[in-house]
Design a protein around this motif. Structure first.
Motif, mmCIF file in Angstrom:
data_model
loop_
_atom_site.group_PDB
_atom_site.id
_atom_site.type_symbol
_atom_site.label_atom_id
_atom_site.label_comp_id
_atom_site.label_asym_id
_atom_site.label_seq_id
_atom_site.Cartn_x
_atom_site.Cartn_y
_atom_site.Cartn_z
ATOM 1 N N ASN A 4 -6.023 8.486 2.924
ATOM 2 C CA ASN A 4 -5.587 9.882 2.873
ATOM 3 C C ASN A 4 -4.097 9.992 2.562
ATOM 4 O OD1 ASN A 4 -8.159 10.867 3.396
ATOM 5 N ND2 ASN A 4 -7.843 10.786 5.602
ATOM 6 N N ILE A 7 -3.595 9.254 -1.168
ATOM 7 C CA ILE A 7 -4.025 10.381 -1.998
ATOM 8 C C ILE A 7 -3.049 11.547 -1.861
ATOM 9 C CG2 ILE A 7 -5.829 12.146 -2.241
ATOM 10 C CD1 ILE A 7 -7.848 9.855 -1.680
ATOM 11 N N ASP A 8 -2.627 11.851 -0.645
ATOM 12 C CA ASP A 8 -1.668 12.947 -0.436
ATOM 13 C C ASP A 8 -0.360 12.707 -1.177
ATOM 14 O OD1 ASP A 8 -3.488 14.325 1.111
ATOM 15 O OD2 ASP A 8 -2.604 13.691 3.033
ATOM 16 N N LYS A 11 -0.993 13.747 -4.859
ATOM 17 C CA LYS A 11 -1.453 15.100 -5.194
ATOM 18 C C LYS A 11 -0.333 15.875 -5.869
ATOM 19 C CE LYS A 11 -5.227 15.760 -2.036
ATOM 20 N NZ LYS A 11 -5.712 16.361 -0.814
ATOM 21 N N LYS A 44 -13.374 8.932 -3.733
ATOM 22 C CA LYS A 44 -12.458 9.909 -3.144
ATOM 23 C C LYS A 44 -11.250 10.118 -4.058
ATOM 24 C CE LYS A 44 -10.241 11.035 1.169
ATOM 25 N NZ LYS A 44 -10.810 11.470 2.409
ATOM 26 N N ASP A 47 -12.442 12.194 -7.032
ATOM 27 C CA ASP A 47 -12.694 13.580 -6.654
ATOM 28 C C ASP A 47 -11.408 14.342 -6.370
ATOM 29 O OD1 ASP A 47 -15.386 13.024 -6.876
ATOM 30 O OD2 ASP A 47 -15.730 12.887 -4.704
ATOM 31 N N GLU A 48 -10.524 13.751 -5.584
ATOM 32 C CA GLU A 48 -9.351 14.490 -5.121
ATOM 33 C C GLU A 48 -8.179 14.467 -6.092
ATOM 34 O OE1 GLU A 48 -8.261 14.244 -1.044
ATOM 35 O OE2 GLU A 48 -10.310 13.773 -0.417
#
Length: 167
Positions: A4, A7-8, A11, A44, A47-48
């Motif tokens: 997470n 990914i954050d 973003k 993930k 997708d993200e």
């Protein structure tokens, strides 16, 4: 948490469309379950972050030495040259590769490639696990096999992708 956080941190990066994984996807050859966890991590990310292209190559930690040892008693297998059992030693990696469509080439020297058209470039995944067996820890690239693979993919003197950047 690490997935997470990773990914954050990415973003909002609007120019990110390709992920390159340069080996050691799992540890000590992993298991089918370990690679399934990586599948979910990659899904993930897709997708993200909207990642379209993933290029992946195996590293020395992706060689499953236990699978090689399992065939060492087979009378049809040269135990001195277990490293030649390319399909066996990377069995779980190849299953992972097929599920994720990394652009496999799966021949000695070159294992994957992706052609991108904006900008025009060809990503080539070179594999150094060729000579890794049950106890070897450093890789080897057969230059003749690699040159043949480049010709197969790129054409003579890169003619199929003449104006493309090759990485």
């Amino acid at each position: 948490k690490y997935v997470n956080d990773f990914i954050d941190s990415l973003k909002g990066t609007d120019f990110l469309d390709t992920l390159i994984i340069s080996g050691d996807i799992v540890n000590k050859g992993g298991s089918q379950g370990a690679y399934r966890l990586v599948d979910s991590f990659l899904q993930k990310i897709r997708d993200e972050l909207g990642i379209k292209n993933i290029l992946c190559v195996p590293g020395n930690h992706d060689v499953n030495r236990n699978l090689l040892l399992g065939i060492s008693g087979d009378e049809n297998v040269d135990t001195e040259r277990l490293w030649e059992q390319y399909d066996v030693k990377l069995k779980y990696y190849w299953e992972f590769d097929k599920r994720n469509d990394f652009g496999s080439y799966q021949k000695s020297g070159l294992v994957s490639y992706k052609v991108l058209h904006n900008p025009n470039m060809v990503l080539l995944g070179i594999d150094s696990t060729e000579r890794i067996g049950t106890s070897d820890h450093c890789g080897f690239i057969n230059i003749e096999n690699l040159a043949q693979a480049f010709n197969d993919v790129l054409g003579e003197e890169g003619g199929n992708y003449k104006d493309y950047i090759k990485i």
